[in-house]
Design a protein around this motif. Sequence first.
Motif, PDB file in Angstrom:
ATOM      1  N   PRO A 120     -12.074 -26.862 -22.065  1.00  0.00           N
ATOM      2  CA  PRO A 120     -11.738 -27.842 -23.044  1.00  0.00           C
ATOM      3  C   PRO A 120     -11.450 -29.189 -22.367  1.00  0.00           C
ATOM      4  CG  PRO A 120     -10.676 -25.741 -23.326  1.00  0.00           C
ATOM      5  CD  PRO A 120     -11.646 -25.667 -21.954  1.00  0.00           C
ATOM      6  N   LEU A 121     -10.927 -29.169 -21.207  1.00  0.00           N
ATOM      7  CA  LEU A 121     -10.790 -30.458 -20.415  1.00  0.00           C
ATOM      8  C   LEU A 121     -12.040 -31.144 -20.257  1.00  0.00           C
ATOM      9  CD1 LEU A 121      -8.808 -32.456 -19.281  1.00  0.00           C
ATOM     10  CD2 LEU A 121      -9.112 -30.966 -16.858  1.00  0.00           C
ATOM     11  N   VAL A 122     -13.202 -30.521 -19.899  1.00  0.00           N
ATOM     12  CA  VAL A 122     -14.348 -31.203 -19.774  1.00  0.00           C
ATOM     13  C   VAL A 122     -14.852 -31.950 -20.943  1.00  0.00           C
ATOM     14  CG1 VAL A 122     -16.754 -30.861 -18.933  1.00  0.00           C
ATOM     15  CG2 VAL A 122     -15.115 -30.007 -17.700  1.00  0.00           C
ATOM     16  N   LEU A 123     -14.552 -31.184 -22.213  1.00  0.00           N
ATOM     17  CA  LEU A 123     -15.056 -31.558 -23.388  1.00  0.00           C
ATOM     18  C   LEU A 123     -14.396 -32.726 -23.837  1.00  0.00           C
ATOM     19  CD1 LEU A 123     -17.105 -30.593 -25.769  1.00  0.00           C
ATOM     20  CD2 LEU A 123     -15.163 -29.275 -26.808  1.00  0.00           C
ATOM     21  N   LEU A 124     -12.909 -32.516 -23.619  1.00  0.00           N
ATOM     22  CA  LEU A 124     -11.945 -33.791 -23.898  1.00  0.00           C
ATOM     23  C   LEU A 124     -12.542 -35.053 -22.931  1.00  0.00           C
ATOM     24  CD1 LEU A 124      -9.522 -34.738 -25.084  1.00  0.00           C
ATOM     25  CD2 LEU A 124      -8.169 -34.156 -23.151  1.00  0.00           C
ATOM     26  N   GLN A 129     -15.188 -40.260 -22.679  1.00  0.00           N
ATOM     27  CA  GLN A 129     -16.007 -41.426 -22.121  1.00  0.00           C
ATOM     28  C   GLN A 129     -17.545 -41.413 -22.786  1.00  0.00           C
ATOM     29  OE1 GLN A 129     -15.352 -43.025 -19.392  1.00  0.00           O
ATOM     30  NE2 GLN A 129     -13.237 -42.332 -19.095  1.00  0.00           N
ATOM     31  N   LEU A 130     -17.558 -41.257 -24.072  1.00  0.00           N
ATOM     32  CA  LEU A 130     -18.687 -41.251 -24.716  1.00  0.00           C
ATOM     33  C   LEU A 130     -19.575 -42.559 -24.691  1.00  0.00           C
ATOM     34  CD1 LEU A 130     -20.635 -39.312 -26.778  1.00  0.00           C
ATOM     35  CD2 LEU A 130     -19.416 -40.559 -28.491  1.00  0.00           C
ATOM     36  N   ALA A 131     -18.695 -43.642 -24.441  1.00  0.00           N
ATOM     37  CA  ALA A 131     -19.435 -45.102 -24.684  1.00  0.00           C
ATOM     38  C   ALA A 131     -20.238 -45.130 -23.153  1.00  0.00           C
ATOM     39  CB  ALA A 131     -18.200 -46.305 -24.631  1.00  0.00           C
ATOM     40  N   SER A 132     -19.952 -44.530 -22.420  1.00  0.00           N
ATOM     41  CA  SER A 132     -20.678 -44.491 -21.152  1.00  0.00           C
ATOM     42  C   SER A 132     -22.120 -43.963 -21.325  1.00  0.00           C
ATOM     43  CB  SER A 132     -20.269 -43.949 -19.868  1.00  0.00           C
ATOM     44  OG  SER A 132     -19.675 -42.472 -20.251  1.00  0.00           O
ATOM     45  N   LEU A 133     -22.233 -43.037 -22.005  1.00  0.00           N
ATOM     46  CA  LEU A 133     -23.492 -42.425 -22.414  1.00  0.00           C
ATOM     47  C   LEU A 133     -24.180 -43.167 -23.607  1.00  0.00           C
ATOM     48  CD1 LEU A 133     -22.768 -38.532 -22.256  1.00  0.00           C
ATOM     49  CD2 LEU A 133     -24.163 -39.934 -20.550  1.00  0.00           C
ATOM     50  N   LEU A 155     -14.632 -47.520 -30.473  1.00  0.00           N
ATOM     51  CA  LEU A 155     -14.689 -46.644 -31.571  1.00  0.00           C
ATOM     52  C   LEU A 155     -14.012 -45.451 -31.420  1.00  0.00           C
ATOM     53  CD1 LEU A 155     -16.052 -46.224 -34.505  1.00  0.00           C
ATOM     54  CD2 LEU A 155     -17.993 -45.165 -33.197  1.00  0.00           C
ATOM     55  N   ILE A 156     -14.063 -44.675 -30.146  1.00  0.00           N
ATOM     56  CA  ILE A 156     -13.329 -43.216 -30.167  1.00  0.00           C
ATOM     57  C   ILE A 156     -12.126 -43.655 -29.089  1.00  0.00           C
ATOM     58  CG2 ILE A 156     -13.661 -41.172 -29.226  1.00  0.00           C
ATOM     59  CD1 ILE A 156     -16.489 -41.170 -30.197  1.00  0.00           C
ATOM     60  N   GLY A 157     -10.875 -43.822 -29.602  1.00  0.00           N
ATOM     61  CA  GLY A 157      -9.849 -43.976 -28.590  1.00  0.00           C
ATOM     62  C   GLY A 157      -9.335 -42.569 -28.355  1.00  0.00           C
ATOM     63  N   PRO A 158      -8.200 -42.791 -27.383  1.00  0.00           N
ATOM     64  CA  PRO A 158      -7.931 -41.335 -26.817  1.00  0.00           C
ATOM     65  C   PRO A 158      -7.412 -40.307 -27.749  1.00  0.00           C
ATOM     66  CG  PRO A 158      -6.809 -43.168 -25.854  1.00  0.00           C
ATOM     67  CD  PRO A 158      -7.474 -43.626 -26.862  1.00  0.00           C
ATOM     68  N   LEU A 159      -6.745 -40.913 -29.025  1.00  0.00           N
ATOM     69  CA  LEU A 159      -6.370 -39.647 -30.034  1.00  0.00           C
ATOM     70  C   LEU A 159      -7.434 -39.190 -30.823  1.00  0.00           C
ATOM     71  CD1 LEU A 159      -3.763 -38.336 -31.277  1.00  0.00           C
ATOM     72  CD2 LEU A 159      -3.745 -40.239 -32.841  1.00  0.00           C
ATOM     73  N   ALA A 160      -8.696 -40.040 -31.114  1.00  0.00           N
ATOM     74  CA  ALA A 160      -9.716 -39.525 -31.616  1.00  0.00           C
ATOM     75  C   ALA A 160     -10.545 -38.743 -30.975  1.00  0.00           C
ATOM     76  CB  ALA A 160     -10.647 -40.729 -32.250  1.00  0.00           C
ATOM     77  N   ALA A 161     -10.658 -39.035 -29.592  1.00  0.00           N
ATOM     78  CA  ALA A 161     -11.259 -38.247 -28.917  1.00  0.00           C
ATOM     79  C   ALA A 161     -10.460 -36.601 -28.432  1.00  0.00           C
ATOM     80  CB  ALA A 161     -11.425 -38.703 -27.094  1.00  0.00           C
ATOM     81  N   ALA A 162      -9.409 -36.752 -28.601  1.00  0.00           N
ATOM     82  CA  ALA A 162      -8.278 -35.488 -28.471  1.00  0.00           C
ATOM     83  C   ALA A 162      -8.917 -34.684 -29.678  1.00  0.00           C
ATOM     84  CB  ALA A 162      -6.934 -35.808 -28.322  1.00  0.00           C
ATOM     85  N   PHE A 163      -8.747 -35.352 -30.704  1.00  0.00           N
ATOM     86  CA  PHE A 163      -9.074 -34.533 -32.177  1.00  0.00           C
ATOM     87  C   PHE A 163     -10.275 -33.783 -32.170  1.00  0.00           C
ATOM     88  CE2 PHE A 163     -10.992 -35.006 -36.478  1.00  0.00           C
ATOM     89  CZ  PHE A 163      -9.885 -33.901 -37.062  1.00  0.00           C
ATOM     90  N   ILE A 164     -11.318 -34.619 -31.882  1.00  0.00           N
ATOM     91  CA  ILE A 164     -12.811 -34.152 -31.980  1.00  0.00           C
ATOM     92  C   ILE A 164     -13.067 -33.126 -30.890  1.00  0.00           C
ATOM     93  CG2 ILE A 164     -15.192 -34.944 -31.292  1.00  0.00           C
ATOM     94  CD1 ILE A 164     -14.726 -37.558 -32.351  1.00  0.00           C
ATOM     95  N   ALA A 165     -12.465 -33.240 -29.737  1.00  0.00           N
ATOM     96  CA  ALA A 165     -12.653 -32.215 -28.617  1.00  0.00           C
ATOM     97  C   ALA A 165     -12.181 -31.067 -29.048  1.00  0.00           C
ATOM     98  CB  ALA A 165     -12.358 -32.688 -27.254  1.00  0.00           C
ATOM     99  N   LEU A 166     -10.848 -31.088 -29.637  1.00  0.00           N
ATOM    100  CA  LEU A 166      -9.945 -29.879 -29.824  1.00  0.00           C
ATOM    101  C   LEU A 166     -10.704 -29.069 -31.119  1.00  0.00           C
ATOM    102  CD1 LEU A 166      -6.422 -30.887 -28.973  1.00  0.00           C
ATOM    103  CD2 LEU A 166      -7.871 -29.413 -27.583  1.00  0.00           C
TER     104      LEU A 166
END
Length: 314
Positions: A120-124, A129-133, A155-166
Motif C-alpha cells: 500500500p505504501l508503494v501504491l500511495l 508522484q504521478l506527475a513525474s510519469l 491535479l492530484i494532491g496528497p489527500l486525493a492520492a491517499a483516497f485513490i491509493a487506499l
Amino acid sequence: MAISTLSPPGAALDAAPSQVRLVGRRRPGRWAAAAAVAVLGAMLAHTLLTNQRFQWPTVAHYFTQESVLRGLWLTLWLTAVTFAAGFVLGIGLAAMRLWGGPLLQSVSFGFVWIVRSVPPLVLLLFWFQLASLYPRLSLGIPFGPEFVSVDTTHLIGPLAAAFIALTIDVAAFSAEIVRGGLVSVDHGQTEAARSLGLNPRRIFRRIVLPQAMPAIIPASGNLLIGLLKSTSLVSVIAVTDLLYSVQLIYNQNFQVMPLLLVATVWYIVITSVLAVGQYFVERRYARGRAGARPFAEILRDAARLRPRSPGPAR
C-alpha cells in the motif's frame, strides 16, 4: 471425567449410579498457562502504571487537543469514504470475475493480482508522484487529436492520492472477499431454485446472498479495521491524519512517546468500537445457522408458493 470408588476396579461397572463419584479431569498444563498469563498481565499493568517515562498526565493533556481531534476526524473520514468506494468497486470486480466474459474475467483477475502484489505504501507514493510519469493528461480521440488537456502537477494532491491509493487497495481485497463468499454457497441450491421457476434476481437475493453474508461479514470487518490502521501511511505524504497530527506536536515539544501513546490509544478505542459493531453484525447475519431450516422450506418461502403454516398444536 474419571470414575473413583472404593470398590475394586472390576466392580465399578456394576456399581449403582448413586455410588459412583465423578472426578473432574485434572489439567495441570492449563492451570500453569493461566498462571503464567496472569503473572505477565500483572507485570504489564505494573510497568504501565509505575514507569514515569510513559508520562500519562501528558497523554491525558494532549488526548483531546483540537489538532489531534482534527487529525482523528480526517482519519475516520478517510477510512469511511475509501472503504465505501473500494467495496463498491470490489463488488463490481467480483461480478466481473464470476459472471463476466473471458475479457472481463481477465481484467478483474489482473487488477486484483497487481494490486495485491504491490504494498500500500508503494501504491500511495506512486499516485502522489504521478506527475513525474504523466505530466499532462488529455482527453480526445484515441491515437488522434486532443480536445482537453490537464496539467497533473497540481491535479492530484496528497489527500486525493491517499483516497485513490487506499480505494484501489480496498477494491482488490474486497473483490476476493465477496467472490469467496458467493462461491461458498452450494451451486446445487441455485439449480434447485431454477427448477422451481425462480428468476435469477430472486435466487440471488433470497438464497445466495443470505448464505454468503456470514462468510463476507467477518472478512469485511477485518478489512475495515486494517484500513483504519493503513490510513496512518498517509502521514508519509503529509496528510494531516491522526498520526501526522501528533508528529507535528512532538516535533515541537520533543515528547515523542507520550504523543505516540495518544495516537495509539485513539486507534485502540476506534478499533474496539469497530470490533463491537462487527460482532453484532455477524450475530445478525448468523441467526439460525446452528438450527437452520431445511433447504426445501427455504425454497418454498423464497418462491412464495405457499404461506408458512404454524406447527402442530400440542
